[in-house]
Design an enzyme around this catalytic site. Sequence first.
Site, PDB file in Angstrom:
ATOM      1  N   SER A  56       0.823  -1.204   0.000  1.00 16.75           N
ATOM      2  CA  SER A  56       0.000   0.000   0.000  1.00 16.75           C
ATOM      3  C   SER A  56       0.866   1.268   0.000  1.00 16.75           C
ATOM      4  O   SER A  56       1.626   1.493  -0.932  1.00 16.75           O
ATOM      5  CB  SER A  56      -0.967  -0.038   1.182  1.00 16.75           C
ATOM      6  OG  SER A  56      -2.048   0.833   0.980  1.00 16.75           O
ATOM      7  N   ASP A 171      -5.985  -4.059  -1.950  1.00 17.22           N
ATOM      8  CA  ASP A 171      -4.905  -3.666  -1.050  1.00 17.22           C
ATOM      9  C   ASP A 171      -4.238  -4.867  -0.366  1.00 17.22           C
ATOM     10  O   ASP A 171      -4.909  -5.729   0.206  1.00 17.22           O
ATOM     11  CB  ASP A 171      -5.467  -2.723   0.018  1.00 17.22           C
ATOM     12  CG  ASP A 171      -4.392  -2.001   0.794  1.00 17.22           C
ATOM     13  OD1 ASP A 171      -3.614  -2.675   1.496  1.00 17.22           O
ATOM     14  OD2 ASP A 171      -4.331  -0.754   0.713  1.00 17.22           O
TER      15      ASP A 171
END
Length: 299
Positions: A56, A171
């Site tokens: 991320s 993610d």
Amino acid sequence: MRKNNAADTRRFCRIVTHQAIGLVLGGGGARGFAHVGATRALLEQGVEFDFIGGTSAGAVYGAGLSFLDFDFEKSTAMCRLAADSKLTSNDLTLPIVSLMSGKKIRKFLDSMFGDSHLEDLWVNTYCVSANFSSASLKIHDRGLTQLQVAASMAIPGVFPPVIINKHLHIDGGVIDNLPVEAMYKKPVRHIIAVSLSAEATTMVDLHEIPSSWQLFWSRITNTTTYQLPGISSILVNSITINSRHRQENSKPNVSLFLELDLKEYKFLDWTNWQQLIEKGYQQTKQKLTDTTQEMQFWK
């Protein structure tokens, strides 16, 4: 290796003599700015990196620092651009797949990385995402940099999934917010992990959650203040709950674990980018100073 480039020569020598260092950067939304300060503090102490991985925000700044060849003037400009772009503001869309369209994030990544590929970066770099289609962790070390990084930071419910080879990716923090295990596959002797996920315990002085209309009316009239996180914060923090347990298990296997205290900064607040860089720098510098001499492998 680039001709007459001393850093490349040192990296090559560390790898072939099994002295390589891997840097792993965790996810943390806007707190990711702290990675730039932490990395600068490490480099000032003579620590150089031979492999970089991230999830991320860690993917953005890990790949970004590698792409910019650890030029901190350019890195600061990158941070300023991210902050000025306000990547999670004014990007709402019809909430069918996600709350936000992700267009501002993709525009920023395109301006940052252009047509570069992960395998072309001078320092071997990877990022991780969660393959939604196969319910598995995906390690990205090849392909268009901006696309692989976008997959790593596609927070479910907030940003739409990213399609790579007909698979949906979200993610990486859903499975591993600090991808240390992926670094085990690299020929490294030492691993440095930088975590942004230290969280304060949140207590709520309520017996039940107020209705949506009560919450809406309290904001309009400013009569009652409910200390409750918003939907974006709940989504973002929920995806890393499982990863926190995984992170604890990985601590004994790293040479240097840096858990930065950034509780005072909100996950999606981009306004404090300069303070976050400085916090990352100062806390890392202090941690290196406090590390016992026998544990200072970089010396």
